[in-house]
Design a protein around this motif. Structure first.
Motif, mmCIF file in Angstrom:
data_model
loop_
_atom_site.group_PDB
_atom_site.id
_atom_site.type_symbol
_atom_site.label_atom_id
_atom_site.label_comp_id
_atom_site.label_asym_id
_atom_site.label_seq_id
_atom_site.Cartn_x
_atom_site.Cartn_y
_atom_site.Cartn_z
ATOM 1 N N PRO B 37 -12.443 -15.262 -46.263
ATOM 2 C CA PRO B 37 -11.047 -15.721 -46.141
ATOM 3 C C PRO B 37 -10.677 -16.073 -44.707
ATOM 4 O O PRO B 37 -9.898 -17.007 -44.475
ATOM 5 C CB PRO B 37 -10.222 -14.538 -46.651
ATOM 6 C CG PRO B 37 -11.174 -13.542 -47.198
ATOM 7 C CD PRO B 37 -12.568 -13.935 -46.832
ATOM 8 N N GLU B 38 -11.257 -15.359 -43.734
ATOM 9 C CA GLU B 38 -10.900 -15.632 -42.330
ATOM 10 C C GLU B 38 -11.452 -16.983 -41.867
ATOM 11 O O GLU B 38 -11.011 -17.521 -40.862
ATOM 12 C CB GLU B 38 -11.322 -14.490 -41.406
ATOM 13 C CG GLU B 38 -12.821 -14.339 -41.156
ATOM 14 C CD GLU B 38 -13.578 -13.635 -42.290
ATOM 15 O OE1 GLU B 38 -13.078 -13.625 -43.441
ATOM 16 O OE2 GLU B 38 -14.681 -13.134 -42.028
ATOM 17 N N HIS B 39 -12.415 -17.544 -42.617
ATOM 18 C CA HIS B 39 -12.940 -18.872 -42.289
ATOM 19 C C HIS B 39 -12.490 -19.925 -43.309
ATOM 20 O O HIS B 39 -12.843 -21.099 -43.175
ATOM 21 C CB HIS B 39 -14.466 -18.843 -42.194
ATOM 22 C CG HIS B 39 -14.965 -18.069 -41.011
ATOM 23 N ND1 HIS B 39 -14.928 -18.569 -39.731
ATOM 24 C CD2 HIS B 39 -15.464 -16.807 -40.904
ATOM 25 C CE1 HIS B 39 -15.400 -17.659 -38.891
ATOM 26 N NE2 HIS B 39 -15.724 -16.583 -39.574
ATOM 27 N N GLY B 40 -11.753 -19.484 -44.333
ATOM 28 C CA GLY B 40 -11.219 -20.435 -45.311
ATOM 29 C C GLY B 40 -12.268 -21.067 -46.200
ATOM 30 O O GLY B 40 -12.087 -22.192 -46.688
ATOM 31 N N VAL B 41 -13.383 -20.373 -46.430
ATOM 32 C CA VAL B 41 -14.430 -20.929 -47.292
ATOM 33 C C VAL B 41 -15.060 -19.841 -48.157
ATOM 34 O O VAL B 41 -15.072 -18.661 -47.795
ATOM 35 C CB VAL B 41 -15.570 -21.602 -46.470
ATOM 36 C CG1 VAL B 41 -15.087 -22.856 -45.765
ATOM 37 C CG2 VAL B 41 -16.207 -20.632 -45.482
ATOM 38 N N THR B 42 -15.565 -20.279 -49.301
ATOM 39 C CA THR B 42 -16.522 -19.471 -50.048
ATOM 40 C C THR B 42 -17.857 -20.153 -49.853
ATOM 41 O O THR B 42 -17.953 -21.388 -49.931
ATOM 42 C CB THR B 42 -16.156 -19.417 -51.536
ATOM 43 O OG1 THR B 42 -14.834 -18.899 -51.672
ATOM 44 C CG2 THR B 42 -17.126 -18.526 -52.304
ATOM 45 N N LEU B 55 -23.649 -24.166 -48.910
ATOM 46 C CA LEU B 55 -22.726 -24.916 -49.767
ATOM 47 C C LEU B 55 -21.352 -24.283 -49.590
ATOM 48 O O LEU B 55 -21.192 -23.073 -49.792
ATOM 49 C CB LEU B 55 -23.166 -24.846 -51.228
ATOM 50 C CG LEU B 55 -24.583 -25.359 -51.534
ATOM 51 C CD1 LEU B 55 -24.882 -25.192 -53.032
ATOM 52 C CD2 LEU B 55 -24.737 -26.821 -51.122
ATOM 53 N N LEU B 56 -20.388 -25.077 -49.176
ATOM 54 C CA LEU B 56 -19.051 -24.579 -48.846
ATOM 55 C C LEU B 56 -18.014 -25.086 -49.837
ATOM 56 O O LEU B 56 -17.945 -26.289 -50.114
ATOM 57 C CB LEU B 56 -18.613 -25.087 -47.463
ATOM 58 C CG LEU B 56 -19.489 -24.814 -46.248
ATOM 59 C CD1 LEU B 56 -18.916 -25.536 -45.029
ATOM 60 C CD2 LEU B 56 -19.558 -23.308 -46.006
ATOM 61 N N GLU B 57 -17.196 -24.171 -50.320
ATOM 62 C CA GLU B 57 -16.049 -24.532 -51.158
ATOM 63 C C GLU B 57 -14.804 -24.067 -50.423
ATOM 64 O O GLU B 57 -14.819 -23.010 -49.789
ATOM 65 C CB GLU B 57 -16.185 -23.809 -52.507
ATOM 66 C CG GLU B 57 -15.122 -24.168 -53.527
ATOM 67 C CD GLU B 57 -15.280 -23.330 -54.806
ATOM 68 O OE1 GLU B 57 -15.479 -23.905 -55.873
ATOM 69 O OE2 GLU B 57 -15.223 -22.079 -54.708
ATOM 70 N N ALA B 58 -13.737 -24.838 -50.520
ATOM 71 C CA ALA B 58 -12.492 -24.465 -49.842
ATOM 72 C C ALA B 58 -11.948 -23.163 -50.427
ATOM 73 O O ALA B 58 -12.020 -22.930 -51.630
ATOM 74 C CB ALA B 58 -11.458 -25.569 -49.982
ATOM 75 N N ALA B 62 -5.330 -23.249 -46.178
ATOM 76 C CA ALA B 62 -5.591 -23.621 -44.788
ATOM 77 C C ALA B 62 -7.084 -23.801 -44.526
ATOM 78 O O ALA B 62 -7.532 -23.739 -43.388
ATOM 79 C CB ALA B 62 -5.014 -22.563 -43.853
ATOM 80 N N SER B 63 -7.848 -24.015 -45.584
ATOM 81 C CA SER B 63 -9.296 -24.148 -45.415
ATOM 82 C C SER B 63 -9.648 -25.314 -44.502
ATOM 83 O O SER B 63 -9.097 -26.405 -44.639
ATOM 84 C CB SER B 63 -9.955 -24.377 -46.777
ATOM 85 O OG SER B 63 -11.326 -24.670 -46.593
ATOM 86 N N PRO B 64 -10.588 -25.099 -43.578
ATOM 87 C CA PRO B 64 -10.978 -26.204 -42.691
ATOM 88 C C PRO B 64 -11.702 -27.333 -43.427
ATOM 89 O O PRO B 64 -11.870 -28.405 -42.856
ATOM 90 C CB PRO B 64 -11.911 -25.530 -41.681
ATOM 91 C CG PRO B 64 -12.372 -24.282 -42.338
ATOM 92 C CD PRO B 64 -11.283 -23.859 -43.283
ATOM 93 N N ILE B 65 -12.122 -27.103 -44.669
ATOM 94 C CA ILE B 65 -12.787 -28.208 -45.369
ATOM 95 C C ILE B 65 -11.881 -28.889 -46.397
ATOM 96 O O ILE B 65 -12.297 -29.834 -47.060
ATOM 97 C CB ILE B 65 -14.121 -27.765 -46.030
ATOM 98 C CG1 ILE B 65 -13.890 -26.709 -47.105
ATOM 99 C CG2 ILE B 65 -15.119 -27.278 -44.992
ATOM 100 C CD1 ILE B 65 -15.109 -26.565 -48.011
ATOM 101 N N ALA B 66 -10.628 -28.434 -46.494
ATOM 102 C CA ALA B 66 -9.708 -29.048 -47.460
ATOM 103 C C ALA B 66 -9.473 -30.525 -47.138
ATOM 104 O O ALA B 66 -9.483 -31.381 -48.036
ATOM 105 C CB ALA B 66 -8.387 -28.286 -47.489
ATOM 106 N N ALA B 67 -9.279 -30.844 -45.866
ATOM 107 C CA ALA B 67 -9.028 -32.236 -45.474
ATOM 108 C C ALA B 67 -10.262 -33.095 -45.754
ATOM 109 O O ALA B 67 -10.150 -34.238 -46.216
ATOM 110 C CB ALA B 67 -8.660 -32.311 -43.990
ATOM 111 N N PHE B 68 -11.427 -32.533 -45.490
ATOM 112 C CA PHE B 68 -12.686 -33.240 -45.762
ATOM 113 C C PHE B 68 -12.796 -33.575 -47.243
ATOM 114 O O PHE B 68 -13.117 -34.706 -47.624
ATOM 115 C CB PHE B 68 -13.860 -32.344 -45.331
ATOM 116 C CG PHE B 68 -15.221 -32.957 -45.540
ATOM 117 C CD1 PHE B 68 -15.844 -33.671 -44.527
ATOM 118 C CD2 PHE B 68 -15.884 -32.821 -46.751
ATOM 119 C CE1 PHE B 68 -17.109 -34.230 -44.721
ATOM 120 C CE2 PHE B 68 -17.141 -33.385 -46.955
ATOM 121 C CZ PHE B 68 -17.752 -34.088 -45.941
ATOM 122 N N LEU B 69 -12.492 -32.591 -48.103
ATOM 123 C CA LEU B 69 -12.607 -32.817 -49.543
ATOM 124 C C LEU B 69 -11.504 -33.742 -50.064
ATOM 125 O O LEU B 69 -11.712 -34.461 -51.044
ATOM 126 C CB LEU B 69 -12.599 -31.477 -50.287
ATOM 127 C CG LEU B 69 -13.896 -30.667 -50.148
ATOM 128 C CD1 LEU B 69 -13.713 -29.260 -50.712
ATOM 129 C CD2 LEU B 69 -15.068 -31.359 -50.858
#
Lengths: 136, 136
Positions: B37-42, B55-58, B62-69
């Motif tokens: 949770p502190e990095h915003g990914v599973t 393999l990263l899921e948001a 505030a996940s850092p990969i949400a904008a990417f996805l």
């Protein structure tokens, strides 16, 4: 089935500038450029202790990375290549699962002189994956 | 300066589907999912003989990969992580060359519990590069 990570390929618009950056700024060892007209790329290898990075620059108008660079003019991550020991078996398993193989679906001789296939990125979560056959 | 390729990170919109695909179709060994949770990914790790794929899921808004996805809904190649033994020296060299370090420019503790920095992809030919400090 999935073996070593053979390489990660990064497309760059200016290979000379990318070489300078990897050598001088990141302190990496970079091979001399290799022109592969039959693959439409000029390539260098960034040698890492456990794998390599390929930096690809478009070569010729029919380059397979020209469209990628038109969309991402600064460059970007292009594909990832995994090794397999039985490419026909791996291909059959992919096709059975519904994944599309690029081209006519049969292995081609890749940039390293070995049989390769590319899996449609739409069937692999947006990542272009190359499978390269290596000796067991 | 540049050491091992630590990992390649691929963002995926549906981690469960990606795990199935890597396990069943590609025949890879995949770790159990880890929520950070502190990095915003599973994250899960695809274990390869010479490195690993993340393999990263948001996770969370505030996940850092949400904008990417949002931009690449099918997923795609997100970043590449190289190991260095002296992160302050590597950072100084990058800054001196004009490359921008994301955030406030100082190392953070990354997902593996070690100091990391991310280099602005605009200064590295469109590829987001993470440098992770490891013991010499």
């Amino acid at each position: 089935m999935l073996g070593r990570l053979n390489h990660v390929a990064l497309a760059v618009p200016d290979l000379a500038a990318a070489i300078r950056s990897y050598e001088k700024t990141l302190g990496a060892t970079v091979s001399v450029p290799l022109m592969l007209p039959e693959h439409g790329v000029t390539v260098v290898f960034v040698e890492l202790p456990n794998t390599k990075i390929e930096l690809l620059e478009a070569l010729g108008p029919a380059s397979p990375i020209a469209a990628f660079l038109a969309k991402s003019p600064k460059g970007g991550m292009h594909h990832i290549c995994y090794e397999v020991t039985d490419l026909p078996a791996a291909t059959a398993r992919l096709v059975e699962s519904g994944a599309r193989i690029l081209g006519d679906g049969t292995p081609k001789i890749g940039a390293h002189g070995r049989p390769v296939i590319f899996i449609h990125p739409g069937d692999m979560f947006g990542t272009l994956i190359e499978l390269e056959e290596v000796s067991p």
